[in-house]
Scaffold this motif. Structure first.
Motif, PDB file in Angstrom:
ATOM      1  N   UNK A  33       0.701  -1.043  -0.079  1.00  0.00           N
ATOM      2  CA  UNK A  33      -0.024  -0.049  -0.018  1.00  0.00           C
ATOM      3  C   UNK A  33       0.883   1.370   0.092  1.00  0.00           C
ATOM      4  N   UNK A  34       1.779   1.313   0.757  1.00  0.00           N
ATOM      5  CA  UNK A  34       2.769   2.399   0.892  1.00  0.00           C
ATOM      6  C   UNK A  34       3.668   2.793  -0.500  1.00  0.00           C
ATOM      7  N   UNK A  35       3.913   1.375  -1.309  1.00  0.00           N
ATOM      8  CA  UNK A  35       4.376   1.613  -2.434  1.00  0.00           C
ATOM      9  C   UNK A  35       3.539   2.169  -3.320  1.00  0.00           C
ATOM     10  N   UNK A  70       0.412  13.562   8.602  1.00  0.00           N
ATOM     11  CA  UNK A  70      -0.554  13.606   9.547  1.00  0.00           C
ATOM     12  C   UNK A  70      -2.178  13.859   8.969  1.00  0.00           C
ATOM     13  N   UNK A  71      -2.249  14.080   7.885  1.00  0.00           N
ATOM     14  CA  UNK A  71      -3.526  14.134   7.026  1.00  0.00           C
ATOM     15  C   UNK A  71      -3.991  12.940   6.427  1.00  0.00           C
ATOM     16  N   UNK A  72      -5.327  12.456   6.632  1.00  0.00           N
ATOM     17  CA  UNK A  72      -5.744  11.200   6.068  1.00  0.00           C
ATOM     18  C   UNK A  72      -5.710  11.497   4.534  1.00  0.00           C
ATOM     19  N   UNK A  73      -5.499  10.549   3.809  1.00  0.00           N
ATOM     20  CA  UNK A  73      -5.544  10.504   2.265  1.00  0.00           C
ATOM     21  C   UNK A  73      -6.981   9.996   1.773  1.00  0.00           C
ATOM     22  N   UNK A  74      -7.626  10.727   0.979  1.00  0.00           N
ATOM     23  CA  UNK A  74      -8.848  10.235   0.254  1.00  0.00           C
ATOM     24  C   UNK A  74      -8.814   9.292  -0.678  1.00  0.00           C
ATOM     25  N   UNK A  75      -8.198   8.030  -0.157  1.00  0.00           N
ATOM     26  CA  UNK A  75      -8.015   6.824  -1.031  1.00  0.00           C
ATOM     27  C   UNK A  75      -8.648   5.651  -0.101  1.00  0.00           C
ATOM     28  N   UNK A  76      -9.297   4.662  -1.111  1.00  0.00           N
ATOM     29  CA  UNK A  76      -9.630   3.298  -0.524  1.00  0.00           C
ATOM     30  C   UNK A  76      -8.487   2.286  -0.876  1.00  0.00           C
ATOM     31  N   UNK A  87      -2.362  -9.062  -2.964  1.00  0.00           N
ATOM     32  CA  UNK A  87      -2.895  -8.000  -3.633  1.00  0.00           C
ATOM     33  C   UNK A  87      -3.497  -6.655  -3.100  1.00  0.00           C
ATOM     34  N   UNK A  88      -2.824  -5.646  -3.370  1.00  0.00           N
ATOM     35  CA  UNK A  88      -3.500  -4.293  -2.799  1.00  0.00           C
ATOM     36  C   UNK A  88      -3.856  -3.649  -4.088  1.00  0.00           C
ATOM     37  N   UNK A  89      -4.930  -2.875  -3.941  1.00  0.00           N
ATOM     38  CA  UNK A  89      -5.395  -1.939  -4.808  1.00  0.00           C
ATOM     39  C   UNK A  89      -5.846  -0.736  -4.113  1.00  0.00           C
ATOM     40  N   UNK A  90      -5.696   0.332  -4.887  1.00  0.00           N
ATOM     41  CA  UNK A  90      -5.997   1.716  -4.370  1.00  0.00           C
ATOM     42  C   UNK A  90      -6.993   2.533  -5.516  1.00  0.00           C
ATOM     43  N   UNK A  91      -7.988   3.147  -4.807  1.00  0.00           N
ATOM     44  CA  UNK A  91      -8.742   3.736  -5.615  1.00  0.00           C
ATOM     45  C   UNK A  91      -9.315   4.856  -5.030  1.00  0.00           C
ATOM     46  N   UNK A  92     -10.234   5.832  -5.592  1.00  0.00           N
ATOM     47  CA  UNK A  92     -10.951   6.778  -4.989  1.00  0.00           C
ATOM     48  C   UNK A  92     -11.905   6.140  -4.212  1.00  0.00           C
ATOM     49  N   UNK A  93     -12.450   6.735  -3.004  1.00  0.00           N
ATOM     50  CA  UNK A  93     -13.115   6.171  -2.070  1.00  0.00           C
ATOM     51  C   UNK A  93     -14.639   5.883  -2.618  1.00  0.00           C
ATOM     52  N   UNK A  94     -15.092   6.568  -3.658  1.00  0.00           N
ATOM     53  CA  UNK A  94     -16.424   6.477  -4.423  1.00  0.00           C
ATOM     54  C   UNK A  94     -16.786   5.385  -5.163  1.00  0.00           C
ATOM     55  N   UNK A  95     -15.678   4.794  -5.534  1.00  0.00           N
ATOM     56  CA  UNK A  95     -15.561   3.535  -6.310  1.00  0.00           C
ATOM     57  C   UNK A  95     -15.562   2.093  -5.682  1.00  0.00           C
TER      58      UNK A  95
END
Length: 180
Positions: A33-35, A70-76, A87-95
């Motif tokens: 996830x960090x990567x 210190x700020x939460x990122x808007x990512x799911x 497997x790790x996937x990231x996307x916008x939280x609305x998807x």
């Protein structure tokens, strides 16, 4: 050493597959996830912090939360693991996004469960069964039925009407009667 591979994904989704038997599943999830997030933001992985949300109660599956400075990122962040692979996937939280990873040669008990709950015409076609089952599990994960139920839709013994009283947001007749 954790090795990762960028996966082909739809637009707005980025995913990597990582494997390393010497790394715990929790560490693999966070490292991958960090990567992914560092690549998306164009920063170093040391600037990204990955934490697990606080559990809300018994049976609640927590999710990973990313922050930077210190700020939460808007990512799911969505993860799936099987043995030494994650497997790790990231996307916008609305998807809504669900992923699933499994062995090409399932154990007999898992194969029996897949055949029992699948509604395919030819249950003996293992490739078709695995493809179908993996997609079903990913869809269940994406719409929330697999990990964080929001309505009472499953049958679970003991409560009237088949309501699951321990993980239900909608009051069942039993919960109302007991003040739950």
């Amino acid at each position: 050493m954790l090795n990762t591979v960028l996966l082909d994904t739809p637009e707005h989704v980025t995913a990597r597959l990582g494997w390393d038997p010497a790394t715990t599943v929790h560490d693999r999830r966070r490292l991958i996830a960090k990567e992914l997030i560092a690549d998306r933001l164009g920063c170093e992985t040391t600037e990204v912090k990955i934490e697990r949300e606080e559990p809300r109660g018994f049976g609640y599956h927590t999710r990973l939360i990313a922050s930077r400075g210190g700020a939460e990122l808007p990512l799911a962040i969505v993860t799936a693991s099987f043995r030494a692979a994650t497997v790790v996937a990231i996307c916008d939280p609305g998807h809504p996004l669900g992923i699933d990873i499994r062995d090409r040669d399932p154990e007999p008990a898992e194969l029996h469960r897949m055949r029992k709950h699948s509604h395919l015409f030819d249950e003996n076609d293992l490739d078709d069964l695995l493809r179908h089952w993996t997609r079903v599990q990913a869809v269940l994960e994406a719409d929330g039925r697999a990990s964080r139920p929001t309505t009472c839709c499953s049958t679970w013994g003991g409560a009237p009407g088949g309501f699951r009283t321990d993980r239900c947001d909608t009051p069942s007749p039993t919960r109302r009667a007991t003040g739950g």
